[in-house]
Design a protein around this motif. Sequence first.
Motif, PDB file in Angstrom:
ATOM      1  N   PRO A 175       0.886  -1.030   0.019  1.00  0.00           N
ATOM      2  CA  PRO A 175      -0.240   0.103   0.068  1.00  0.00           C
ATOM      3  C   PRO A 175       0.888   1.197   0.093  1.00  0.00           C
ATOM      4  O   PRO A 175       1.940   1.298   0.289  1.00  0.00           O
ATOM      5  CB  PRO A 175      -0.754   0.061   1.389  1.00  0.00           C
ATOM      6  CG  PRO A 175      -0.701  -1.604   1.676  1.00  0.00           C
ATOM      7  CD  PRO A 175       0.574  -2.035   1.214  1.00  0.00           C
ATOM      8  N   ALA A 176       0.329   2.352  -0.350  1.00  0.00           N
ATOM      9  CA  ALA A 176       1.197   3.403  -0.803  1.00  0.00           C
ATOM     10  C   ALA A 176       1.652   4.265   0.734  1.00  0.00           C
ATOM     11  O   ALA A 176       2.561   4.859   0.935  1.00  0.00           O
ATOM     12  CB  ALA A 176       0.247   4.664  -1.596  1.00  0.00           C
ATOM     13  N   ASP A 177       0.578   3.854   1.486  1.00  0.00           N
ATOM     14  CA  ASP A 177       0.557   4.714   2.912  1.00  0.00           C
ATOM     15  C   ASP A 177       1.295   3.556   3.928  1.00  0.00           C
ATOM     16  O   ASP A 177       1.214   4.021   5.169  1.00  0.00           O
ATOM     17  CB  ASP A 177      -0.559   5.332   3.587  1.00  0.00           C
ATOM     18  CG  ASP A 177      -1.807   4.058   3.514  1.00  0.00           C
ATOM     19  OD1 ASP A 177      -1.415   2.877   3.224  1.00  0.00           O
ATOM     20  OD2 ASP A 177      -2.790   4.258   4.160  1.00  0.00           O
ATOM     21  N   GLU A 178       1.902   2.655   3.563  1.00  0.00           N
ATOM     22  CA  GLU A 178       2.720   1.877   4.497  1.00  0.00           C
ATOM     23  C   GLU A 178       4.146   1.512   4.187  1.00  0.00           C
ATOM     24  O   GLU A 178       4.289   1.399   2.995  1.00  0.00           O
ATOM     25  CB  GLU A 178       2.044   0.514   4.261  1.00  0.00           C
ATOM     26  CG  GLU A 178       2.018  -0.624   5.513  1.00  0.00           C
ATOM     27  CD  GLU A 178       1.166  -1.629   5.738  1.00  0.00           C
ATOM     28  OE1 GLU A 178       0.137  -1.275   6.460  1.00  0.00           O
ATOM     29  OE2 GLU A 178       1.133  -2.424   4.636  1.00  0.00           O
TER      30      GLU A 178
ATOM     31  N   ALA B 173      -1.043   8.690  -9.756  1.00  0.00           N
ATOM     32  CA  ALA B 173       0.478   8.647  -9.901  1.00  0.00           C
ATOM     33  C   ALA B 173       1.068   8.769  -8.476  1.00  0.00           C
ATOM     34  O   ALA B 173       2.176   8.022  -8.273  1.00  0.00           O
ATOM     35  CB  ALA B 173       1.002   9.572 -10.940  1.00  0.00           C
ATOM     36  N   ALA B 174       0.605   9.454  -7.823  1.00  0.00           N
ATOM     37  CA  ALA B 174       1.197   9.718  -6.485  1.00  0.00           C
ATOM     38  C   ALA B 174       1.160   8.543  -5.471  1.00  0.00           C
ATOM     39  O   ALA B 174       1.897   8.296  -4.812  1.00  0.00           O
ATOM     40  CB  ALA B 174       0.628  10.760  -5.751  1.00  0.00           C
ATOM     41  N   ASP B 175      -0.087   7.796  -5.800  1.00  0.00           N
ATOM     42  CA  ASP B 175      -0.327   6.516  -4.863  1.00  0.00           C
ATOM     43  C   ASP B 175       0.816   5.472  -5.422  1.00  0.00           C
ATOM     44  O   ASP B 175       1.084   4.764  -4.857  1.00  0.00           O
ATOM     45  CB  ASP B 175      -1.618   6.251  -5.142  1.00  0.00           C
ATOM     46  CG  ASP B 175      -2.131   5.133  -3.970  1.00  0.00           C
ATOM     47  OD1 ASP B 175      -1.091   4.664  -3.379  1.00  0.00           O
ATOM     48  OD2 ASP B 175      -3.334   4.790  -4.036  1.00  0.00           O
ATOM     49  N   LEU B 176       0.716   5.234  -6.867  1.00  0.00           N
ATOM     50  CA  LEU B 176       1.595   4.483  -7.238  1.00  0.00           C
ATOM     51  C   LEU B 176       3.240   4.735  -6.984  1.00  0.00           C
ATOM     52  O   LEU B 176       4.000   3.709  -7.097  1.00  0.00           O
ATOM     53  CB  LEU B 176       1.439   4.415  -8.942  1.00  0.00           C
ATOM     54  CG  LEU B 176       2.285   3.181  -9.690  1.00  0.00           C
ATOM     55  CD1 LEU B 176       1.652   1.907  -9.118  1.00  0.00           C
ATOM     56  CD2 LEU B 176       1.888   3.185 -10.920  1.00  0.00           C
ATOM     57  N   ALA B 177       3.506   5.906  -7.107  1.00  0.00           N
ATOM     58  CA  ALA B 177       5.018   6.450  -6.610  1.00  0.00           C
ATOM     59  C   ALA B 177       5.419   5.487  -5.385  1.00  0.00           C
ATOM     60  O   ALA B 177       6.613   5.091  -5.322  1.00  0.00           O
ATOM     61  CB  ALA B 177       5.136   7.589  -6.327  1.00  0.00           C
ATOM     62  N   GLU B 178       4.621   5.025  -4.469  1.00  0.00           N
ATOM     63  CA  GLU B 178       4.973   4.537  -3.185  1.00  0.00           C
ATOM     64  C   GLU B 178       4.742   2.895  -3.137  1.00  0.00           C
ATOM     65  O   GLU B 178       4.851   2.357  -1.993  1.00  0.00           O
ATOM     66  CB  GLU B 178       4.405   5.202  -2.071  1.00  0.00           C
ATOM     67  CG  GLU B 178       4.638   6.856  -2.062  1.00  0.00           C
ATOM     68  CD  GLU B 178       6.236   6.946  -1.695  1.00  0.00           C
ATOM     69  OE1 GLU B 178       7.035   6.089  -0.948  1.00  0.00           O
ATOM     70  OE2 GLU B 178       6.496   7.882  -2.247  1.00  0.00           O
TER      71      GLU B 178
END
Length: 834
Positions: free
Chosen positions: A716-719, A767-772
């Motif tokens: 996940p992006a926020d993990e 894209a910001a989500d996929l960056a992480e």
Amino acid sequence: MADEPARPHSHFYWPASGNSANYTAYPPKGSGSVAPERDRATHAQQLTQALTEVVAAGETLLASRDPQIASGTPGFYIEFILPSGQAQMVDKLERKGKFPIELVSVQPADEQHVAATVFVPESQRGYYLGKVEAYGTQDNVKVKTLDDGSVVETRKPKNERLVASIETARLAVARSFYTDAADLFPAPNLKAWWEAWLRKGTRAQFEAAAQTLGLPLRETVLEFAEREVRIVHASAEDLGRIIANTETVAELRMARDTPAFFMEIDGAEQHLWSDDLAGRLDPCDADAPAVCLLDSGTTISHALIAPLLSPADQQACEAGWHGEDVSLQGHGGHGTQLSGIALYGDLTDILASAGQVTVRHRLESVKILPDHGANDPDLYGAITARAIARAEITAPTRPRAICLAVTSPGDHWRGRPSSWSAKLDALAFGRDEVPRIITVSAGNIREAINAADYPDRNDLMPIESPAQAWNALTVGAFTEKSVITDTSFAGWNALASVGDIAARSRTSVSWHRDWPLKPDVMFEGGNIGIDPASGMGDHVDDLALLTTYRKPTERPFTTTGDTSAATALGARMAAQILAEKPALWPETVRGLIVHSAEWTPAMTGYLGTLNRTSLVRRYGFGAPSLVRALGSLDNDVTMVVEDSLIPFKMEKGKAVTDQLMVHELVWPKKKLAELGEVLVQLRLTLSYFIEPNPGERGQSRRHSYASHGLRFALKPADEKADVFLRRITSEAGPRPPARQASDTGWTIGPQLRHRGSLHADIWEGTAADLAERNSIIIYPTGGWWRENLAQDRVGEPARYSLIASIRAADGIDLRTEISAQIAPEITGEAVIEV
């Protein structure tokens, strides 16, 4: 699909780039089955009565054993009936030890129940009566001390989970072992060809009993991890005698013959075109990759076949046959038709082209369909294996894609393996040999086509054997052909819309949900013309594929189509990939074909009426593209990983999960972050081969069909990466708190994509989500390698291919940032482009 412009960039390839970690899955919430509620005394009494009758009947059977047939461990078979919700309890019916009780088959008894058949040695005839007696009279007592010091005692009947799960029991008869279509079971005393699935190590007993009874046996034997398969000509009563007097039989199915292929052969003579193309042909070297075609043979003298098929590569699976395509039966000519498709695709466009025509792969032809009569009802898996072996012995180092467009009808609505499909899986897996890429036809609807039934009928006509093979690339047919110019068909229309399923292509919509998603992909298979007066369909040359004809002295061309042509196109694409990268694993070739596939607008147009499951089971993952399989763009970048992990290990005398692999892919993080809320797409494909363990015991973990399973998980992006790892495996530290929101954005989703041994999905988000989200974990799931320790597979590695593509809108450059990050490593060959 329509030709796409070439892609100028190669994919990025990371060999063995993952980092391993210890893997232990968290126990699922609510794990463990709950025994059905029973009136203990009544249930014990009923089961005791049923089992007493079974044992008495078994003793009578043992006393009347025929000394001329009897062999092996004396015993009898019991058939247990369990509720479908308790099917996982069938493993507990087995007993290990000196005189083991073996579970031999599990199959549906009706919509609410399953039937499990076990072999019980004479010395263990009272085993289940003892279990039931203990259930009725004894308790398991657990004592727990609470925080306040008080003691709580709980009592449950002994053996409750097993005994309460059993509805009843009866002595098994021949019908109990029959796991094929009910309407195919022979009438009393009628002899037929059967597949006898035998318990491992008992084949000699079965053969001796068959010989004593005068029952003909075919010579070929198929061997699997826990089963051997023989073909026998017998009545059900004959097999009942063998069952009563030996311990050999585990399962019975009907032996099936291959179908004939009835095709129109009425193309115009076009010798000038053929000679022109032959003169422009730039053939490849003798050691180039090949399509190995298993069919009716081929005509080596054809001007378009001879430059790409050497006499040594024109063979037959039987020593007494020759390799020419000369049969006067319905399948005659089929092999030569597919030869042209496998080499050139649809000849229509090539014939009209100018300049040199370069073909970078060759043809191998091995005849598996006889010129006269039909194959003996032998094991078609063995025929296929012999044919492949002949090609490999002739050219052992040549990369090849195997093309099998011959299928057999049968009751495979649940998707369960056949001996033929299991052999394909074993051949692809390649134990003690080499893995193989095999393309196989989904099968055709043979009955008349009515426009009013399309496409609903496709969903009701299940894929044929051996196309349910997990490891094979199963090919269905779609079409982009819609124009009819022949004036003799004035007023006729094409049945299928451009981009939709071909009229005769079969699907897995009606299969049981647990079996793989088939077909995997769709290639061009032509269309059907519809007579407006009757609404019935018929062949129209304009809507077919132009190919080579087996009698070139009469005319060089004919037309073909349906899933046979589509399968040849699939094998051709596999060979074209191997021509570019001959060292790629077969798992990778299959993965690249599926990864390149996309649903056409006609396919996605059904999303209003079809759910995702039915859409995938009708169209697979769509229509592949060779240029997408081989090349990347600045805004559409593909990364390919070939790696392996060890799924299971021994620990304290038990087999447990061992490794997972963490792949930190090189990611264009900066560019993706700059794009912010712009929508992008991530496509992931995981391709691996399982080792099959066929037999109708699919409800049993110990005897599951697949050796192992693999899954992928995207961070996940926020993990953070360490939290993500702890979420997957308990070996990495404390389990993180449960996430509030599930991982959304997937086209197919984990509940559907985790079928079979090929898992593909598309994630869409910002894209910001996929960056992480550049961390991907591959981890194992259970299979018979883990559950069946006697086969000694624990500790073996499992190969896999992971393919990832990031796609953004035109004009967005993702590739430059990736290239800059890996440039220092390229010189060390840790990362290369292919």
